[in-house]
Design a protein around this motif. Structure first.
Motif, mmCIF file in Angstrom:
data_model
loop_
_atom_site.group_PDB
_atom_site.id
_atom_site.type_symbol
_atom_site.label_atom_id
_atom_site.label_comp_id
_atom_site.label_asym_id
_atom_site.label_seq_id
_atom_site.Cartn_x
_atom_site.Cartn_y
_atom_site.Cartn_z
ATOM 1 N N ASP A 92 1.841 13.717 5.277
ATOM 2 C CA ASP A 92 2.292 13.826 3.889
ATOM 3 C C ASP A 92 2.358 12.426 3.301
ATOM 4 N N THR A 93 2.439 12.357 1.984
ATOM 5 C CA THR A 93 2.372 11.075 1.290
ATOM 6 C C THR A 93 3.512 10.149 1.687
ATOM 7 N N ASP A 94 4.715 10.693 1.788
ATOM 8 C CA ASP A 94 5.874 9.858 2.117
ATOM 9 C C ASP A 94 5.710 9.193 3.482
ATOM 10 N N LYS A 95 5.229 9.973 4.468
ATOM 11 C CA LYS A 95 5.033 9.396 5.800
ATOM 12 C C LYS A 95 3.924 8.347 5.783
ATOM 13 N N ALA A 96 2.872 8.610 5.030
ATOM 14 C CA ALA A 96 1.771 7.656 4.954
ATOM 15 C C ALA A 96 2.236 6.331 4.372
ATOM 16 N N VAL A 97 2.999 6.401 3.284
ATOM 17 C CA VAL A 97 3.517 5.187 2.656
ATOM 18 C C VAL A 97 4.452 4.448 3.604
ATOM 19 N N ARG A 98 5.331 5.187 4.252
ATOM 20 C CA ARG A 98 6.262 4.569 5.200
ATOM 21 C C ARG A 98 5.520 3.931 6.366
ATOM 22 N N ALA A 99 4.460 4.602 6.830
ATOM 23 C CA ALA A 99 3.679 4.074 7.947
ATOM 24 C C ALA A 99 3.048 2.730 7.592
ATOM 25 N N ILE A 100 2.474 2.634 6.401
ATOM 26 C CA ILE A 100 1.837 1.382 5.978
ATOM 27 C C ILE A 100 2.873 0.282 5.826
ATOM 28 N N LYS A 101 4.010 0.624 5.220
ATOM 29 C CA LYS A 101 5.068 -0.372 5.052
ATOM 30 C C LYS A 101 5.607 -0.852 6.400
ATOM 31 N N ALA A 102 5.601 0.045 7.383
ATOM 32 C CA ALA A 102 6.121 -0.313 8.708
ATOM 33 C C ALA A 102 5.148 -1.166 9.507
ATOM 34 N N GLY A 103 3.898 -1.252 9.044
ATOM 35 C CA GLY A 103 2.941 -2.116 9.739
ATOM 36 C C GLY A 103 1.699 -1.422 10.256
ATOM 37 N N ALA A 104 1.595 -0.105 10.073
ATOM 38 C CA ALA A 104 0.363 0.587 10.464
ATOM 39 C C ALA A 104 -0.752 0.221 9.484
ATOM 40 N N ILE A 105 -2.000 0.316 9.944
ATOM 41 C CA ILE A 105 -3.140 -0.044 9.104
ATOM 42 C C ILE A 105 -3.637 1.144 8.299
ATOM 43 N N ASP A 106 -3.576 2.333 8.911
ATOM 44 C CA ASP A 106 -4.067 3.522 8.221
ATOM 45 C C ASP A 106 -3.432 4.756 8.851
ATOM 46 N N PHE A 107 -3.756 5.899 8.294
ATOM 47 C CA PHE A 107 -3.110 7.150 8.641
ATOM 48 C C PHE A 107 -4.201 8.205 8.816
ATOM 49 N N ILE A 108 -4.323 8.775 10.004
ATOM 50 C CA ILE A 108 -5.374 9.759 10.285
ATOM 51 C C ILE A 108 -4.751 11.135 10.513
ATOM 52 N N PRO A 109 -5.067 12.105 9.649
ATOM 53 C CA PRO A 109 -4.514 13.455 9.846
ATOM 54 C C PRO A 109 -5.265 14.200 10.948
ATOM 55 N N LYS A 110 -4.580 15.134 11.582
ATOM 56 C CA LYS A 110 -5.222 16.034 12.536
ATOM 57 C C LYS A 110 -5.300 17.428 11.911
ATOM 58 N N PRO A 111 -6.390 18.161 12.114
ATOM 59 C CA PRO A 111 -7.622 17.717 12.801
ATOM 60 C C PRO A 111 -8.374 16.705 11.955
ATOM 61 N N TRP A 112 -9.043 15.790 12.619
ATOM 62 C CA TRP A 112 -9.730 14.706 11.922
ATOM 63 C C TRP A 112 -11.155 15.107 11.564
ATOM 64 N N GLU A 113 -11.684 14.389 10.574
ATOM 65 C CA GLU A 113 -13.099 14.507 10.232
ATOM 66 C C GLU A 113 -13.823 13.395 10.978
ATOM 67 N N LYS A 114 -14.838 13.761 11.752
ATOM 68 C CA LYS A 114 -15.501 12.806 12.635
ATOM 69 C C LYS A 114 -15.957 11.547 11.908
ATOM 70 N N GLU A 115 -16.709 11.687 10.820
ATOM 71 C CA GLU A 115 -17.265 10.518 10.132
ATOM 72 C C GLU A 115 -16.172 9.645 9.553
ATOM 73 N N LYS A 116 -15.138 10.278 9.010
ATOM 74 C CA LYS A 116 -14.035 9.501 8.453
ATOM 75 C C LYS A 116 -13.279 8.753 9.545
ATOM 76 N N LEU A 117 -13.084 9.421 10.674
ATOM 77 C CA LEU A 117 -12.406 8.781 11.803
ATOM 78 C C LEU A 117 -13.197 7.574 12.293
ATOM 79 N N LEU A 118 -14.505 7.738 12.456
ATOM 80 C CA LEU A 118 -15.346 6.638 12.941
ATOM 81 C C LEU A 118 -15.362 5.477 11.946
ATOM 82 N N ALA A 119 -15.406 5.810 10.652
ATOM 83 C CA ALA A 119 -15.415 4.764 9.631
ATOM 84 C C ALA A 119 -14.090 4.002 9.633
ATOM 85 N N THR A 120 -12.992 4.720 9.766
ATOM 86 C CA THR A 120 -11.673 4.081 9.807
ATOM 87 C C THR A 120 -11.541 3.197 11.037
#
Length: 253
Positions: A92-120
């Motif tokens: 969800d948006t709140d977790k994604a924002v919190r994750a970035i602020k905490a120091g994560a680089i990006d946020f990958i939802p499950k199930p993932w899209e192969k091409e998007k995962l590889l690009a990230t």
């Protein structure tokens, strides 16, 4: 995506680990997987991953993501430059924002899209390479510039000079940009180095950029760097001087 980088995957679902291992083995150099967050320090020390794929939700709590944030905090304590990608089925948006602020680089939802995962993942590996280069450049700058240098020798007994010394000491504690004015030969470089000497950035790089000596065609790449392939002769990525000076002092003259 070339086979490059070492990836650590932390997830309590063994099926997820198997699927990611199978998917990524052709795209990265080495992969380590674990279902146990308690082994993070072991892998950070022995494996030294370039990118970490970290599940946000473990057995203790299925949806809050707090265990993931606790793991992220531990990882960044071990390596402040670590590249962490969060994974969760409860995005969800709140977790994604919190994750970035905490120091994560990006946020990958499950199930993932192969091409998007590889690009990230590809972008994350490039970022890790860039951070390594910047760290090496900073170490070189520190070594070449002599960080244990003595205080710049500014001599003067007049009231005006004492006011300059007092101003330098006051301004050295601020993070504000400082404009130093004066004719050629009046000591603007000494003032800049004195400001750095008395500041919390004393042990960090002091990067000087002589604006008049940089050709217009190279100005942007010198200041901001460039990625591999950005132009004909860009055979590898290069960090710009502003990036190298990050956390230190940048002196334009």
């Amino acid at each position: 995506m070339d086979a490059k980088g070492k990836i650590l995957i932390i997830d309590d679902n063994e099926d997820v680990l198997f699927a990611l291992n199978l998917l990524l083995e052709s795209y990265v150099e080495k992969i380590k997987v674990t279902t146990q967050p308690a082994r993070i320090e072991h892998f950070m020390t022995t494996f030294q991953p370039d990118v970490i794929l970290l599940d946000m939700n473990f057995r203790r709590d299925a949806i809050s993501g707090q265990e993931g944030f606790d793991c992220l905090e531990q990882i960044l304590k071990l390596d402040p430059q670590a590249i962490v990608l969060f994974m969760t089925a409860y995005a969800d948006t709140d977790k994604a924002v919190r994750a970035i602020k905490a120091g994560a680089i990006d946020f990958i939802p499950k199930p993932w899209e192969k091409e998007k995962l590889l690009a990230t993942l590809s972008s994350a590996i490039k970022l890790r390479d860039s951070r390594k280069e910047v760290r090496q450049l900073k170490e070189q700058v520190v070594a070449l510039s002599g960080q244990d240098e003595e205080m710049p020798q500014m001599i003067g007994q007049s009231t005006s000079m004492q006011e300059v010394f007092d101003t330098i000491r006051k301004l050295s504690e601020t993070d504000a940009n400082i404009l130093i004015l004066g004719e050629n030969g009046t000591g603007k470089d000494l003032v800049a180095r004195s400001l750095r000497y008395f500041s919390p950035r004393r042990e960090s790089p002091f990067i000087t950029i002589d604006l008049g000596s940089i050709p217009e065609s190279l100005f942007e790449s010198e200041l901001f760097g460039y990625e591999k392939g950005a132009f004909t002769d860009a055979r590898k990525a290069k960090a710009g001087r502003m990036e190298v000076a990050s956390g230190g002092t940048l002196f334009f003259r």
